[in-house]
Design an enzyme around this catalytic site. Structure first.
Site, PDB file in Angstrom:
ATOM      1  N   ASP A 184      87.912  45.151  62.867  1.00  0.00           N
ATOM      2  CA  ASP A 184      88.394  43.813  63.243  1.00  0.00           C
ATOM      3  C   ASP A 184      89.770  43.939  63.888  1.00  0.00           C
ATOM      4  O   ASP A 184      90.418  44.992  63.813  1.00  0.00           O
ATOM      5  CB  ASP A 184      88.480  42.890  62.016  1.00  0.00           C
ATOM      6  CG  ASP A 184      88.353  41.406  62.388  1.00  0.00           C
ATOM      7  OD1 ASP A 184      87.280  40.821  62.167  1.00  0.00           O
ATOM      8  OD2 ASP A 184      89.343  40.834  62.917  1.00  0.00           O
ATOM      9  N   ASP A 236      90.297  46.573  68.770  1.00  0.00           N
ATOM     10  CA  ASP A 236      89.845  45.527  69.691  1.00  0.00           C
ATOM     11  C   ASP A 236      88.598  46.051  70.385  1.00  0.00           C
ATOM     12  O   ASP A 236      88.677  47.002  71.186  1.00  0.00           O
ATOM     13  CB  ASP A 236      90.964  45.238  70.701  1.00  0.00           C
ATOM     14  CG  ASP A 236      90.580  44.133  71.676  1.00  0.00           C
ATOM     15  OD1 ASP A 236      89.379  43.809  71.785  1.00  0.00           O
ATOM     16  OD2 ASP A 236      91.492  43.606  72.341  1.00  0.00           O
ATOM     17  N   VAL A 237      87.449  45.439  70.101  1.00  0.00           N
ATOM     18  CA  VAL A 237      86.190  45.978  70.642  1.00  0.00           C
ATOM     19  C   VAL A 237      86.049  45.770  72.147  1.00  0.00           C
ATOM     20  O   VAL A 237      85.107  46.270  72.755  1.00  0.00           O
ATOM     21  CB  VAL A 237      84.945  45.402  69.920  1.00  0.00           C
ATOM     22  CG1 VAL A 237      84.899  45.839  68.468  1.00  0.00           C
ATOM     23  CG2 VAL A 237      84.868  43.884  70.049  1.00  0.00           C
ATOM     24  N   TYR A 255      80.628  31.031  77.611  1.00  0.00           N
ATOM     25  CA  TYR A 255      80.023  31.280  76.291  1.00  0.00           C
ATOM     26  C   TYR A 255      78.498  31.278  76.400  1.00  0.00           C
ATOM     27  O   TYR A 255      77.840  32.216  75.944  1.00  0.00           O
ATOM     28  CB  TYR A 255      80.511  30.239  75.276  1.00  0.00           C
ATOM     29  CG  TYR A 255      80.128  30.580  73.842  1.00  0.00           C
ATOM     30  CD1 TYR A 255      80.819  31.554  73.122  1.00  0.00           C
ATOM     31  CD2 TYR A 255      79.067  29.941  73.209  1.00  0.00           C
ATOM     32  CE1 TYR A 255      80.470  31.875  71.810  1.00  0.00           C
ATOM     33  CE2 TYR A 255      78.715  30.255  71.897  1.00  0.00           C
ATOM     34  CZ  TYR A 255      79.420  31.226  71.201  1.00  0.00           C
ATOM     35  OH  TYR A 255      79.072  31.545  69.900  1.00  0.00           O
ATOM     36  N   LYS A 308      76.166  34.628  75.785  1.00  0.00           N
ATOM     37  CA  LYS A 308      75.200  34.751  74.687  1.00  0.00           C
ATOM     38  C   LYS A 308      73.783  34.970  75.232  1.00  0.00           C
ATOM     39  O   LYS A 308      72.967  35.646  74.592  1.00  0.00           O
ATOM     40  CB  LYS A 308      75.286  33.522  73.780  1.00  0.00           C
ATOM     41  CG  LYS A 308      76.604  33.434  72.986  1.00  0.00           C
ATOM     42  CD  LYS A 308      76.867  34.684  72.135  1.00  0.00           C
ATOM     43  CE  LYS A 308      78.014  34.502  71.147  1.00  0.00           C
ATOM     44  NZ  LYS A 308      78.324  35.751  70.416  1.00  0.00           N
TER      45      LYS A 308
HETATM   46  N1  LIG Z   1      80.221  30.103  63.640  1.00  0.00           N
HETATM   47  C1  LIG Z   1      79.228  29.696  64.426  1.00  0.00           C
HETATM   48  O1  LIG Z   1      78.809  28.515  64.395  1.00  0.00           O
HETATM   49  C2  LIG Z   1      78.534  30.671  65.348  1.00  0.00           C
HETATM   50  C3  LIG Z   1      77.347  30.255  65.977  1.00  0.00           C
HETATM   51  C4  LIG Z   1      76.702  31.149  66.835  1.00  0.00           C
HETATM   52  C5  LIG Z   1      77.212  32.413  67.054  1.00  0.00           C
HETATM   53  N2  LIG Z   1      78.375  32.775  66.438  1.00  0.00           N
HETATM   54  C6  LIG Z   1      78.873  34.130  66.712  1.00  0.00           C
HETATM   55  O2  LIG Z   1      79.074  34.824  65.499  1.00  0.00           O
HETATM   56  C7  LIG Z   1      80.050  35.863  65.691  1.00  0.00           C
HETATM   57  C8  LIG Z   1      81.052  35.803  64.557  1.00  0.00           C
HETATM   58  O3  LIG Z   1      81.670  34.539  64.547  1.00  0.00           O
HETATM   59  P1  LIG Z   1      82.199  33.818  63.224  1.00  0.00           P
HETATM   60  O4  LIG Z   1      81.766  32.402  63.307  1.00  0.00           O
HETATM   61  O5  LIG Z   1      81.876  34.619  62.031  1.00  0.00           O
HETATM   62  O6  LIG Z   1      83.767  33.816  63.543  1.00  0.00           O
HETATM   63  P2  LIG Z   1      85.084  34.191  62.716  1.00  0.00           P
HETATM   64  O7  LIG Z   1      86.186  33.722  63.587  1.00  0.00           O
HETATM   65  O8  LIG Z   1      84.986  33.699  61.311  1.00  0.00           O
HETATM   66  O9  LIG Z   1      85.056  35.782  62.693  1.00  0.00           O
HETATM   67  C9  LIG Z   1      85.122  36.544  63.862  1.00  0.00           C
HETATM   68  C10 LIG Z   1      85.908  37.797  63.583  1.00  0.00           C
HETATM   69  O10 LIG Z   1      85.841  38.618  64.755  1.00  0.00           O
HETATM   70  C11 LIG Z   1      87.116  39.166  64.999  1.00  0.00           C
HETATM   71  N3  LIG Z   1      87.240  39.481  66.431  1.00  0.00           N
HETATM   72  C12 LIG Z   1      87.247  38.615  67.466  1.00  0.00           C
HETATM   73  N4  LIG Z   1      87.404  39.265  68.623  1.00  0.00           N
HETATM   74  C13 LIG Z   1      87.489  40.584  68.310  1.00  0.00           C
HETATM   75  C14 LIG Z   1      87.690  41.764  69.073  1.00  0.00           C
HETATM   76  N5  LIG Z   1      87.833  41.715  70.412  1.00  0.00           N
HETATM   77  N6  LIG Z   1      87.728  42.949  68.425  1.00  0.00           N
HETATM   78  C15 LIG Z   1      87.591  43.021  67.089  1.00  0.00           C
HETATM   79  N7  LIG Z   1      87.430  41.937  66.305  1.00  0.00           N
HETATM   80  C16 LIG Z   1      87.379  40.724  66.911  1.00  0.00           C
HETATM   81  C17 LIG Z   1      88.092  38.076  64.559  1.00  0.00           C
HETATM   82  O11 LIG Z   1      89.388  38.623  64.276  1.00  0.00           O
HETATM   83  C18 LIG Z   1      87.397  37.523  63.326  1.00  0.00           C
HETATM   84  O12 LIG Z   1      87.809  38.182  62.140  1.00  0.00           O
HETATM   85  C19 LIG Z   1      80.642  35.622  67.090  1.00  0.00           C
HETATM   86  O13 LIG Z   1      80.042  36.535  68.004  1.00  0.00           O
HETATM   87  C20 LIG Z   1      80.216  34.188  67.408  1.00  0.00           C
HETATM   88  O14 LIG Z   1      80.109  33.952  68.786  1.00  0.00           O
HETATM   89  C21 LIG Z   1      79.045  31.956  65.583  1.00  0.00           C
END
Ligand SMILES: NC(=O)c1ccc[n+]([C@@H]2O[C@H](COP(=O)([O-])OP(=O)(O)OC[C@H]3O[C@@H](n4cnc5c(N)ncnc54)[C@H](O)[C@@H]3O)[C@@H](O)[C@H]2O)c1
Length: 246
Positions: free
Chosen positions: A41, A67-68, A152, A156
């Site tokens: 992360d 950072d990925v 976005y 996706k």
């Molecule tokens: N929450 C939703 O409703 C939802 C719906 C559909 C898809 N998603 C997808 O789920 C995934 C996770 O989201 P979440 O809701 O758990 O969010 P979140 O913000 O709770 O967690 C995301 C984590 O990813 C880390 N992160 C972000 N960019 C990064 C990078 N470049 N390198 C390393 N770490 C990084 C952040 O620091 C954070 O800890 C994302 O790909 C998001 O698009 C979420």
């Protein structure tokens, strides 16, 4: 009782974006299955907390602040992870920026899509064998539903295309599948969930609730597990039926 998907205790899983939300839930659920966990992360402090919680579950944990979206960081983190845990059988490509960010289109694609491709390519040489699997976190957005920020939806949907490519051309090496979460109660969505429009969305979800991060984590682990050995190249909506109401 803990879920049993046929995992082998002591196998390892790498999860990106593991400090929060869906990634954090996957890390803890994997540890409960007896899997060793590599957690990447941007945020160091919540990663440290996660590592402690994972170790308390009796498995190995290794964290990398990386950072990925930066190739060098990905390669360095992969080398350090493999030094710590050995071969990595499963990859949950999960980190991605919030849909609300007003990103430039090509930058949005770079940090959402290219990042997952770079992590996958870095991981491939470090799988133990072909009984390996990758799942990535896509979304209902771009696949079943349009969202306001163009980058976005485009990202996706592109990720699902990438999974179909991998499933068709790389399945001698590993299986690949995509998760399509609907609205999931993670920190990034909390404010939206309470808003008027968030409440309107909620009314259209047949199961009448948002997903929990654990709902998505369980689907991720199933797709990665030996129980899903013949599932390859699917997009799995995990949205309480939201998609079918659109
Ligand atoms: N929450 C939703 O409703 C939802 C719906 C559909 C898809 N998603 C997808 O789920 C995934 C996770 O989201 P979440 O809701 O758990 O969010 P979140 O913000 O709770 O967690 C995301 C984590 O990813 C880390 N992160 C972000 N960019 C990064 C990078 N470049 N390198 C390393 N770490 C990084 C952040 O620091 C954070 O800890 C994302 O790909 C998001 O698009 C979420």
């Amino acid at each position: 009782m803990a879920l049993q998907f046929g995992f082998t205790a002591g196998d390892s899983i790498l999860i990106t974006g593991a400090a929060s939300g869906i990634g954090r839930a996957t890390a803890l659920a994997a540890a409960r299955q007896g899997l060793n966990v590599a957690a990447w992360d941007l945020q160091a402090e919540p990663l440290d907390t996660l590592v402690e919680e994972v170790r308390e579950l009796g498995v190995l944990a290794h964290a990398e602040v990386a950072d990925v979206s930066e190739q060098e960081a990905v390669l360095e983190a992969m080398a350090a992870t493999v030094r710590a845990l050995g071969p990595i059988r499963m990859l949950h490509n999960n980190a991605g920026p919030p849909s609300s960010l007003p990103l430039d289109f090509s930058e949005g694609l770079r940090i959402s899509v290219t990042s997952m491709q770079m992590v996958t390519e870095a991981w491939i040489p470090h799988r133990p064998d072909a009984e390996s699997a990758m799942v990535l976190t896509s979304s209902v957005a771009g696949n079943l539903i349009g969202t306001d920020n163009s980058w976005y939806s485009a990202s996706k949907a592109a990720l699902v295309g990438y999974v179909r490519h991998l499933a068709a051309y790389r399945s001698a090496e590993f299986r690949s599948n995509a998760l399509g979460p609907g609205m999931t109660l993670t920190p990034r969505i909390a404010t939206f969930a309470d808003s008027e429009i968030g409440q309107q969305v909620l009314e259209r979800i047949p199961l009448r609730r948002m997903a929990s991060p654990e709902d998505i984590a369980n689907a991720a682990l199933f797709l990665l597990s030996p129980s899903a050995a013949y599932i390859n190249g699917v997009f799995l909506p995990v949205d309480g039926g939201w998609g079918v109401t659109q």
